[in-house]
Design an enzyme around this catalytic site. Structure first.
Site, short mmCIF file in Angstrom:
data_model
loop_
_atom_site.label_atom_id
_atom_site.label_comp_id
_atom_site.label_asym_id
_atom_site.label_seq_id
_atom_site.Cartn_x
_atom_site.Cartn_y
_atom_site.Cartn_z
NE ARG A 112 -6.23 7.79 0.91
CZ ARG A 112 -5.98 6.59 0.39
NH1 ARG A 112 -5.07 5.81 0.92
NH2 ARG A 112 -6.66 6.18 -0.66
CD GLU B 208 -4.51 -3.69 -6.94
OE1 GLU B 208 -4.27 -2.49 -6.94
OE2 GLU B 208 -5.37 -4.23 -6.21
CG HIS C 259 -2.09 -0.99 -1.11
ND1 HIS C 259 -1.40 0.02 -0.48
CD2 HIS C 259 -3.04 -0.38 -1.85
CE1 HIS C 259 -1.92 1.18 -0.84
NE2 HIS C 259 -2.91 0.97 -1.66
#
Lengths: 409, 353, 406
Positions: free
Chosen positions: C238, C390, C176
């Site tokens: 996760r 992003e 990230h």
């Protein structure tokens, strides 16, 4: 965990070797294993197995009970040996159990008394190390293996273990592997070719021709340096009147997937090819069989077939065993038995083919020196086999010890 | 009255004997030593028989037990149901509990008249809040396999915390309420305690998780294990062996090293390992501060408590920088009380009943 | 210049064409279901001037998807790209910074396939297709890991044997990075500070992955993700940090490493804890529903565990950054889906952090228009919720690199 096992194993070394010596010095051919059996039973009791028993067929079974009903690992060896033969052929007393040059010498040292001692003490090692087991560990020492019918192990699997409500999930043979991790071997079949007819001379001619034919096949094999695939014994004569009967005994290697029936068909065809006057003789082919009586007096009829068998070399049993030995710091050498000599066999065929139990072999003995004078087993290998077998068993049925070390006990 | 304190160790059985008279408990045991294990492994009963030669009888025995799970939140005297519980807990501490059970049985054989008390290193953490003790995994799996976090140096933390409260009351007239306890042992551990109750600990489901130890890696990315399993074909046992015996501060220093030597010695190869460990301590202290909503004091304990002198300076400086509003500044203390002494002290009230 | 930004998923390809340096978006879109044909056909969704168009286009791999997208763009002269920026998840130690694509480093790039086997290969395919078809078109690789290349040794190292560190490249990479760098830059702008002076903790809390980043002097000094995207926080599916003894135990007795990989990556996290949802927003809503008490308690527990992990890391990073910089941090940043749109998480995570000098104002925290300052006026540490972008970040960094090169 391996340091605990290793330390304890070191402490058990003397005892293990003493037991191996006692085993070697106690003769026990197939059907005559009484004394050896008692020796094994007493040793298991002294080592503190949870349960010990002798079954109807004379097999000795020792059990370490796990916390859960399954899985169950079966460690198995046969207690009988082949005949020592002519003592004059031996440099040392075949029942002297002498130790020299780092070797324990004697009849059955490698096949299978060294392995037997290692398996009996592998269970003891786990117990003494206080490592809890999830599943059950059964150490079964069987009778009547060497005679070629695996009668002992059959009785164990058919009757003895079911009565104890134990079904093996995995089996490990203590047969000689030189501490390799073996996952199978080719098979053997002993076949009787019976030639019958009213004319003595014609039957005898046919028998000689058939014998010559098979001798040719086996010579070709030895010339090409291949493993012995076939060997034939000279004809013997079983009757004169009213019919002449000749019998030729044939030993034929079986490779995995070969069907017994089709091999028999092949043999019959090959035999018939050798016969010139087919009208006057009949040729029949059958697997030879033999009545087997245990030392406890039970008689069974066994066929002389040893099946070829293979356990998946990438399956769970081999993988976990390999991983365990690697973690234990022991060299891992996967492979298969060569069975270079006629009549050699293991119980693996019965376990895998008839009972679908994945089986491997891990034993200190050396395949090259068995069934011959001056048999021996290396003393260090017996001790390593105890440690290696215990490590493998723990990976399969031990309570996992990941994350804990013995440093802070 | 004589009390025998037993601490099983890898090298043998450490024993401490206190002969109690009218005076309060001394700072040191009257007799102490280590009954060593043979290189080939001994049975506890042999070691106990050695110990029994130096003491006529024991009026009470206390045993340090490394794991009691969530079934024991304090010391207990051994009754049949206690042994049953230990048997049930065995899969969660498979290298320790079978030995504990055998030790109890051996104590009964050698000292049949002495009541036996068990002190658990995990007891302090048995009632820790779920948010700290549980993980981001399937709750069914966690329940089935008993996956929950514990600390494994609870007895040290408890004794250190008590010491810190005493000292802070003396120094500042205000007892510390929010304490970060740093146990410096070969397997170090940090816990955050408010009012004596832990709200945070670096230990995990097993002692493998947490701060790096002398031979263990401490916290690492689970993805590393998955990646190496696939790339190398190494099995879980081998990975376990590497991560718990061939990693940690020794791996960074290039050879086996104790925590004490790491900071006492100025060898260049210890520099990296020393920085690394300090960083991990700082990370944990920061997390501990967030867990408690502040921090009043740090306290060091364990066999390397003295190493806390240097580390304490760095850690309190970092915490003071990060929490400028914490009044007179965060102090640190070194608690060098032996575990045997704190166990004996905790045992006394039970015996007089 | 017109800069085309590509962001590859394992079976998708997002693209945006931006006019640089003003950063206006000209067109954008997504190629979906790239790969072997499935029940639903592969298609491209294309957005321009508020309109959305969709075409069915067979795309068996990312190279074909690239061709299809370029074909659409090339139809219009005004949309022909002058340069391309690619997002790559993992640069390993071979690519410490963003770089221009060349024949030499394209060879080197092949070695990074194994580092992120699901994410890197499609992007590498794309770059290869572009090199082949349009060899003169400048391409830039922007790595998620690059921002973390400044991690000092003690943060980057794992205490494992030298062989693992040297031969297997076992070290902390962090991810990230593009997002953390972007929002940190935005925060510095907002605060009127020079990026090189900024001390911050950036919390990228996404609906998929999540990580915290400790920033000192404008540089990353730690990240909660590690060698892989599995470490650190509890994420939607996760597990985050987990005692590795358990990972080993599961590998030994619960189906081998492939099975365990699936369990820990896809069936853990919020989904694992709740058994029903991977979205923390659902958990927050359900945590107040008392119809089914068992579910009520389970959801509350899951919420606590999720938020508690973030809080502990926040405390750790506030301390580590303060220690590195010699003074407390300037700002805590919340970004990405959960960080931007779920005030409850920000509130819970930052509660009881006055000791660090961080107080959130309840009303300010409800603001939906970003960037929003959510800290109380008297809070020494400021807290901002900033929208990450992003593609924009990739475009900016790519533009910088191309201009430096020229």
């Amino acid at each position: 965990m391996y340091d605990i096992l290793s330390k304890r194993n070191h402490g058990l070394k003397r005892q293990t070797l003493a037991f191996a010596q006692q085993l070697v010095s106690t003769a026990g051919y197939s059907g005559q294993e009484t004394e050896v059996a008692n020796l094994v039973l007493r040793q298991m009791q002294q080592l503190g197995y949870d349960k010990t028993l002798q079954d109807d067929f004379g097999n000795i079974v020792g059990i370490l009970e796990g916390r859960e009903a399954e899985p169950t690992v079966l460690l198995t060896c046969h207690m009988d040996t082949v005949s020592a033969g002519d003592p004059k052929a031996w440099d040392k007393d075949p029942f002297g159990a002498q130790i020299s040059d780092g070797r324990l010498w004697g009849c059955g040292a490698s096949d299978c008394k060294g392995g037997l001692a290692a398996q009996v003490f592998a269970a003891a090692l786990l117990k003494k190390s206080l490592l809890p087991l999830r599943g059950n560990l059964v150490v079964a020492v069987t009778t009547c293996e060497e005679a070629g019918t695996s009668a002992g192990i059959r009785h164990l699997l058919e009757a003895t273990l079911p009565a104890l409500k134990l079904t093996p999930t995995y089996a490990i043979l203590g047969e000689p592997t030189n501490l390799g991790l073996y996952y199978g071997h080719d098979g053997w079949m002993e076949v009787n070719i019976d030639i019958q007819g009213s004319s003595l001379f014609e039957v005898d001619d046919a028998a000689r021709n058939i014998f010559d034919q098979f001798r040719l096949f086996s010579n070709e094999d030895t010339k090409t340096g291949g493993l012995l695939n076939l060997s034939a014994q000279a004809p013997v004569f079983l009757s004169n009147t009213p019919l002449r009967q000749a019998r030729i005994r044939l030993n034929r290697r079986l490779i995995d997937h070969e069907q017994v029936e089709s091999v028999m068909g092949q043999v019959k065809q090959q035999a018939l090819q050798a016969v010139h006057q087919k009208d006057h003789v009949t040729v029949s082919v059958a697997v030879s069989s033999q009545a087997q009586t245990s030392y406890t007096g039970v008689t069974t009829l066994g066929r002389h077939i040893t099946h070829a068998w293979n356990t998946d070399p990438f399956g769970v049993l081999m993988e976990r065993s390999r991983q365990a030995l690697e973690a234990a710091g022991v060299r891992v050498r996967p492979g298969k038995w060569q069975l270079g000599r006629i009549g050699m066999a293991t119980a693996g065929g019965v376990l895998t083919k008839e009972y679908s139990i994945p089986t491997i072999g891990y034993g200190p003995g050396n395949e090259d020196v068995i069934h011959a004078p001056n048999e021996y087993v290396e003393v260090d290998k017996i001790s390593e086999a105890v440690y290696g077998t215990a490590s493998i068993v723990h990976s399969l049925i031990g309570v996992p010890v990941f994350g804990w070390t013995s440093d802070s006990i | 009255m004589s009390i025998l304190i037993l601490e099983p160790k890898a090298q043998g059985l450490r024993y401490s004997v206190f002969y109690l008279t009218e005076q309060p408990l001394q700072a040191q045991p009257d007799v102490s030593g280590l009954s060593p294990l043979m290189s080939s492994g001994s049975d506890w009963i042999d070691l106990l028989e050695d110990i029994s030669e130096c003491l006529v009888h024991a009026d009470a025995i206390a045993i340090r037990v490394r794991y009691g799970g969530d079934r024991f939140n304090g010391p207990v005297s051994v009754e049949p149901h206690v042994l049953d519980t230990l048997t049930t807990l065995t899969p969660q501490a498979p290298l320790h509990l079978p030995g504990t059970i055998t030790l109890i049985e051996s104590c009964r054989a050698v000292f049949p008249a002495a009541p036996i008390y068990l002190f658990f290193d995990t007891a302090l953490f048995a009632d820790m809040p779920d948010r700290e003790s549980m993980y981001g995994i399937s709750s069914e799996l966690a329940h089935e396999m008993q996956f929950r976090r514990f600390g494994f140096q609870g007895l040290y933390h408890q004794s250190a915390c008590r010491f810190a409260v005493q000292q802070s009351r003396r120094d500042q007239a205000q007892p510390a309420a929010k304490i970060i306890s740093v146990c410096l042992e070969p397997n170090p551990e940090i816990s955050a305690l408010t009012g004596g109750h832990p709200v945070f600990v670096t230990g995990g489901i097993t002692p493998m998780e947490g701060l790096p130890s002398e031979t263990g890696c401490g916290d690492i990315d689970p993805g590393i294990i998955l990646s190496l399993s696939e790339r190398t074909g190494w099995g879980p046992e081998r990975l376990n062996r590497t991560l718990s015996k061939e990693s940690g501060l020794g791996a960074l220093a290039g050879h086996p090293v104790t925590l004490e030597a790491l900071y006492a010695d100025t060898r260049p190869e210890y520099e990296q390992a020393g920085q690394f460990f300090k960083y991990k301590l700082m990370h944990a202290c920061g997390a501990a501060t967030a867990a408690m909503g502040g921090v009043d004091a740090l306290v060091f304990s364990g066999c390397y408590a003295r190493t806390g002198r240097g580390l304490g300076e760095s850690l309190t400086q970092a915490l003071n920088t990060a929490t400028p509003s914490s009044g007179s500044g965060i102090r640190f203390y070194l608690c060098e009380e032996a575990l045997a002494v704190s166990m004996a002290r905790a045992l006394l009230p039970r015996l007089s009943r | 210049m017109k800069l085309l930004v590509f962001n590859c998923g394992s079976s998708s390809l997002k693209y945006k064409l931006l006019n640089m340096p003003d950063c206006t978006e000209l067109v954008g879109g997504e190629a979906q279901r790239v790969g072997p044909p499935t029940a639903c056909p592969a298609c491209i969704i294309h957005r321009t001037h508020g309109d959305e168009m969709q075409w069915e286009v067979p795309m068996a791999d990312h190279a074909q998807a690239f061709e299809a997208v370029m074909k659409i763009l090339m139809q219009d002269q005004d949309l022909t790209p002058d340069a391309v920026g690619h997002r790559l998840v993992h640069g390993g130690t071979l690519f410490k910074g963003h770089s221009l694509v060349s024949k030499e480093n394209f060879e080197l790039l092949q070695q990074t396939r194994v580092l992120a086997p699901l994410h890197n290969p499609p992007a590498i395919e794309l770059i290869g297709a572009c090199l082949h078809r349009y060899p003169d078109l400048p391409q830039v690789m922007i790595f998620d890991t690059a921002f973390h290349s400044t991690l000092p040794a003690h943060a980057r190292t794992y205490a494992v044997p030298a062989q693992w560190r040297d031969e297997f490249g076992i070290s902390k990479y962090g991810f990230h990075g593009t997002s953390h760098q972007y929002v940190a830059t935005q925060a510095a702008d907002y605060l009127g500070m020079d990026m090189t002076q900024l001390n911050a903790v950036s919390c990228h809390l996404g609906s998929g992955g999540a990580s915290l980043c400790a920033i000192s002097g404008g540089q990353s000094i730690d990240n909660t993700l590690g060698y892989s995207p599995l470490q650190g926080l509890i994420m939607s599916t996760r597990c985050g940090d987990l005692d590795q003894a358990i990972v080993l135990q599961l590998i030994a007795h619960h189906g081998g490493h492939a099975c365990v990989e699936d369990l820990l990556n896809k069936r853990s996290g919020v989904l694992g804890m709740t058994g029903s949802t991977s979205d923390i927003r659902d958990v927050i809503a359900a945590s107040l529903d008392t119809d089914n008490l068992e579910t009520h308690h389970q959801m509350n527990r899951a919420l606590q565990i999720y938020a508690w992990r973030i809080k502990k890391y926040l405390g750790a990073y506030l301390t580590l950054t303060a220690s590195a910089a010699g003074r407390p941090v300037d700002v805590v940043i919340f970004t990405d889906t959960i960080g931007e749109t779920v005030p409850a998480i920000r509130w819970i995570v930052c509660s009881n952090m006055e000791c660090f000098g961080l107080t959130i104002d309840h009303d300010r925290n409800q603001q939906t228009r970003l960037p929003a300052e959510i800290s109380a006026p008297d809070s020494r540490i400021r807290a901002l919720a900033i929208q990450t972008n992003e593609e924009l970040a990739i475009a900016r960094y790519a533009f910088q690199i191309i201009n430096t090169d020229l």
